[in-house]
Design an enzyme around this catalytic site. Sequence first.
Site, short mmCIF file in Angstrom:
data_model
loop_
_atom_site.label_atom_id
_atom_site.label_comp_id
_atom_site.label_asym_id
_atom_site.label_seq_id
_atom_site.Cartn_x
_atom_site.Cartn_y
_atom_site.Cartn_z
N ASP A 1 -5.06 -13.00 2.27
CA ASP A 1 -6.20 -12.40 2.72
C ASP A 1 -7.36 -12.70 1.83
O ASP A 1 -8.55 -12.26 2.29
CB ASP A 1 -6.00 -11.16 3.44
CG ASP A 1 -5.36 -10.05 2.29
OD1 ASP A 1 -5.10 -10.48 1.19
OD2 ASP A 1 -5.14 -8.99 2.70
N TYR B 1 -4.62 -12.72 7.53
CA TYR B 1 -4.75 -12.50 8.84
C TYR B 1 -5.23 -13.56 9.59
O TYR B 1 -5.52 -13.32 10.88
CB TYR B 1 -5.46 -10.97 8.80
CG TYR B 1 -4.70 -9.97 8.11
CD1 TYR B 1 -3.80 -9.42 8.76
CD2 TYR B 1 -5.01 -9.43 6.86
CE1 TYR B 1 -3.01 -8.29 8.01
CE2 TYR B 1 -4.52 -8.72 6.13
CZ TYR B 1 -3.39 -8.06 6.78
OH TYR B 1 -2.69 -7.16 6.28
N HIS C 1 -6.65 -6.79 -1.24
CA HIS C 1 -6.62 -5.24 -1.33
C HIS C 1 -5.95 -4.82 -2.57
O HIS C 1 -4.78 -5.35 -2.83
CB HIS C 1 -6.24 -4.61 0.03
CG HIS C 1 -7.14 -5.13 1.35
ND1 HIS C 1 -6.49 -6.05 2.15
CD2 HIS C 1 -8.22 -4.66 1.73
CE1 HIS C 1 -7.35 -6.35 3.10
NE2 HIS C 1 -8.23 -5.65 2.96
N ASP D 1 -3.12 -10.00 -3.19
CA ASP D 1 -3.57 -9.42 -1.88
C ASP D 1 -5.14 -9.22 -2.39
O ASP D 1 -5.42 -8.73 -3.22
CB ASP D 1 -2.78 -8.57 -1.46
CG ASP D 1 -3.16 -8.11 0.04
OD1 ASP D 1 -2.53 -8.40 0.93
OD2 ASP D 1 -4.17 -7.50 -0.09
N HIS E 1 0.83 -1.30 0.22
CA HIS E 1 -0.12 -0.10 -0.16
C HIS E 1 0.82 1.31 0.08
O HIS E 1 0.26 2.44 0.04
CB HIS E 1 -0.98 -0.14 0.93
CG HIS E 1 -1.86 -0.97 1.13
ND1 HIS E 1 -2.90 -1.08 0.16
CD2 HIS E 1 -2.26 -2.15 1.93
CE1 HIS E 1 -3.65 -2.23 0.15
NE2 HIS E 1 -3.51 -2.68 1.46
C1 SP5 Z 1 -1.48 -5.37 3.59
C2 SP5 Z 1 -2.98 -5.53 3.74
O1 SP5 Z 1 -3.79 -6.23 3.57
N1 SP5 Z 1 -3.40 -4.34 4.21
C3 SP5 Z 1 -4.77 -4.17 4.26
C4 SP5 Z 1 -5.22 -3.12 5.39
C5 SP5 Z 1 -6.77 -3.02 5.42
N2 SP5 Z 1 -7.30 -2.67 6.41
C6 SP5 Z 1 -8.66 -2.15 6.57
C7 SP5 Z 1 -9.21 -2.02 7.58
C8 SP5 Z 1 -10.58 -1.72 7.65
C9 SP5 Z 1 -11.33 -1.50 8.67
N3 SP5 Z 1 -11.22 -2.92 9.40
C10 SP5 Z 1 -11.80 -2.75 10.77
C11 SP5 Z 1 -11.16 -3.61 11.69
C12 SP5 Z 1 -10.33 -2.97 12.93
N4 SP5 Z 1 -9.41 -3.58 13.63
ZN ZN Z 2 -4.66 -7.25 2.27
#
Ligand code: SP5
Ligand code: ZN
Length: 359
Positions: free
Chosen positions: A298, A337, A210, A208, A172
């Site tokens: 993920d 995760y 995202h 990934d 990111h």
């Molecule tokens: C590397 C990677 O996979 N980064 C992804 C980051 C995305 N995080 C977004 C989180 C959105 C809100 N989630 C709520 C959970 C709070 N702990």
């Molecule tokens: Zn991700």
Amino acid sequence: MSLSVPVVWSDAHRLHEPGGEVWVGVHTPASEVPARAEAIRVALTAAAATIVPAEAHDDDCLACVHDAALLRFLRGAWQAWQAAGLLHDPGQDRVVPYIFPLPGLLNGRAPLEPAAAWARTGAYCFDTMTLIGPGTWEAARAAVDAALTAADLVGSGSTRAAYACCRPPGHHVTRSVYGGSCYLNNAAAAAERLRQQGAERVAIVDLDAHHGNGAQEIFWQRGDVFSGSVHVDPAAGWFPHFLGTAGETGAGKGHGANLNLPLPAGAGDHEWLEAVAMLVRAARAYGADALVLALGVDAAASDPESPLCVSIAGYREAGRIVGSRGLPTVVVQEGGYDLAAIGGLVLATLEGLEEGLER
Ligand code: SP5
Ligand code: ZN
């Protein structure tokens, strides 16, 4: 049968303890935790993988992908936070942003360098979820070393594929701003290293869940590095929210060297593997002579951070598809995760990759 892809590793990842994530103003538990990398290591060691220590590299490849100002900020952020007394007043033990110099605030003018230490973070961090603690810089820098070491192994021809167990992840991070649990763009640095080692054209393929927004922006106007990403559609409400659509194709020399394949929430093996195959075909058509696989796991159905529904068999098949072109491949760890699943998912992908390369 043991895994023959070497696994590049650094213990320094343990120094990074995000300690939480601030989401909509609420301090929530961290998802990007040290146990992730340890779980991957356990699974790969059980498959008799060879562990290779990450070798220290100079800042050369890092300076190619990130602004000096971002690197300077990250290197000193924890010390500056501590020196400003913020651990005691107000009692915040992580570096977190507070005010953001968005373009609309400044009419295109350059922002001041804030005199207050607590105001500086917002110039470099695009979300509130990516906290910096005492060992974050050392861990992030070691993750880059792992990616560069894997690129050296592949670029020198001593192995067709190598895996870097990068933690924290990196996909990111743009040239100038970090976020999304990432601090330094490991995959982009690996792509630069492969270029230095003689690859004319490198393709980054990002699996990934995202959008791989970092490489997209770093290489947006470059013709020598292709970026492709399959991810849950940001336009449907998913991180990174502001970009990652199919219409983003690069500009100037980079026109046509960026490919986004957003999928609807709930998409499973069939749609995802079709997209993976499309990315790999595009990388081939682009003329890539080496690949960087940004391997987030993920997209797995059990993952708590994404709504994609890929199975472990799906990840294995993705590995086969990526390997089937026979291109030298550096695999870099991104997200994932579900601590119970992450090791098996990475192992399955690497096994699939080996199968694909052997065919
Ligand atoms: C590397 C990677 O996979 N980064 C992804 C980051 C995305 N995080 C977004 C989180 C959105 C809100 N989630 C709520 C959970 C709070 N702990
Ligand atoms: Zn991700």
